[in-house]
Motif scaffolding. Sequence first.
Motif, short mmCIF file in Angstrom:
data_model
loop_
_atom_site.label_atom_id
_atom_site.label_comp_id
_atom_site.label_asym_id
_atom_site.label_seq_id
_atom_site.Cartn_x
_atom_site.Cartn_y
_atom_site.Cartn_z
N THR A 278 0.74 -1.15 0.04
CA THR A 278 0.14 0.04 -0.11
C THR A 278 0.92 1.23 -0.23
N THR A 279 1.96 1.31 0.95
CA THR A 279 2.68 2.33 0.89
C THR A 279 3.85 2.53 -0.51
N HIS A 280 4.12 1.30 -0.95
CA HIS A 280 4.98 1.33 -2.03
C HIS A 280 4.30 1.80 -3.06
N ASN A 281 2.64 1.45 -3.27
CA ASN A 281 1.97 1.98 -4.25
C ASN A 281 1.68 3.54 -4.18
N ALA A 381 12.73 6.43 -6.92
CA ALA A 381 13.68 7.36 -5.61
C ALA A 381 13.31 7.02 -4.38
N ALA A 382 11.98 6.63 -4.16
CA ALA A 382 11.69 6.27 -2.56
C ALA A 382 12.13 4.94 -2.41
N VAL A 383 12.24 4.19 -3.27
CA VAL A 383 12.87 2.77 -2.67
C VAL A 383 14.39 2.71 -2.47
C1 MEV Z 1 5.72 9.16 0.81
O1 MEV Z 1 4.86 9.94 0.43
C2 MEV Z 1 5.81 7.94 -0.06
C3 MEV Z 1 6.74 6.78 0.47
O2 MEV Z 1 6.28 6.34 1.65
C4 MEV Z 1 6.90 5.72 -0.58
C5 MEV Z 1 7.52 4.37 -0.15
O3 MEV Z 1 7.71 4.31 1.00
O4 MEV Z 1 7.77 3.66 -0.88
C6 MEV Z 1 8.34 7.12 0.84
#
Ligand code: MEV
Length: 450
Positions: A278-281, A381-383
């Motif tokens: 969920t956070t990844h997406n 970038a996030a990962v």
């Molecule tokens: C923050 O808006 C988005 C992240 O949490 C995405 C992720 O954890 O992959 C950094």
Amino acid sequence: MHEKSISGLHKLSKAEKINWLAKNFSADEGTTTESLHSFWHEDAEIQRILDGFSENTLSNFVFPYGIAPNFLVDGQMYAVPMVIEESSVVAAAASAAKFWLPKGGFKTTVLGTTKLGQLHFSWKGHSAKLEALMPELCRTLLSDVQHITSNMEKRGGGISSIELQNMCHLEADYYQLKVGFETCDSMGANFINSVLEEFGRSLQHFISAQPSFSASEREVEVIMAILSNYTPNCIVRAEVSCPVEQLDDACINLDGLGFAEKFAKAVRIAEIDPYRATTHNKGIYNGVDAVVIATGNDFRATEACGHTYAARDGQYRSLSHCRVENGIFKFWLDLPIALGTVGGLTKLHPLANLSLEILGQPSAPELMSIIAATGLAQNFAAVRSLVTTGIQKGHMKMHLMNILNHLGGDADACKAAAEYFQDRVVSFSAVREFLDRREEGKTKPAVNAM
Ligand code: MEV
């Protein structure tokens, strides 16, 4: 009636609406009125257009409009417009775009452009009778919507399929007509819904005129006609790849292979765990939504579609995937997304129009590619941050400015804080303390003062 309720608010002028709101729902009438006025566009014609997008409009809610440069997508360079309120997102997209630029950039493939709609209806009878009539029913339906579809057909689109779905095992007497559409460069919502509503009338007429049907079989109840925002066959794949040695510069503590394997492990976790997925997406949609909004498209529709797709096998999973095989790092995103580059807000909203101009007036499939590349860049970038420095380092530096603004720090304080927090942990209380100390320093007489 409650004393604060109202009927016919929409009939009041904008000034009257604001007065009513300020009188009934604000702590300070003057401030509320002033604040709403202060965001009106100075060009009355533009304001009139903006007001027309919605109802009971009082003002404009302003979001930052930024640009992420250096996006090489299918050999073409783009500066990608992004509308987003979250700090670090544009910076992260730009840094990923720059990282992949010398490695060939983003490659995309539009895997399909089919949109879908459904006519939901109830019919009591033997389903085989209905199924047998499908070829004739399809001919009738297509002919009855000719007046709606002819223009779209001239542009190369139209209705691509009509299927009868027997849903009686889930709900008594429930059927659907599941209809496929090609809508060229338009998102097609109005076109699809108009066709489906006409299908409803046509179906009723067709069924009621069947000579072999009993009286009860000649009755059909159209429940609703509406497009589906789930368009698994309107989908684009964006990918980046390179030999692992080219990732040596991705992280200071790991070599290219080490980084690639750790990165792939993090993506694998998002494939198998819904909490992480969920956070990844969400991170992917940081990029996707920002461009969807900047180009005047419907971000609720694209989000809804993506999340359904992410759960298509019964478990919510990541939309992106990564493999490290034979020394090659490959990272890709499958993004189902229905977009338009004509119609809707795309030309009407002055900044959506400008965004499309900046992107070189893309076709809808080209915009799918650009947006998928941005989503993949955002995700990379996030990962990358997560598996190396951690997300807070970059994020809190940007957030520092928001905290300073919130606490009323002036330009000098911002400059001093940026320097002070370069190697310190940023938190709301640490910033407040920093500002308090600065103020104390200013008010204290200098030691050497005479
Ligand atoms: C923050 O808006 C988005 C992240 O949490 C995405 C992720 O954890 O992959 C950094």
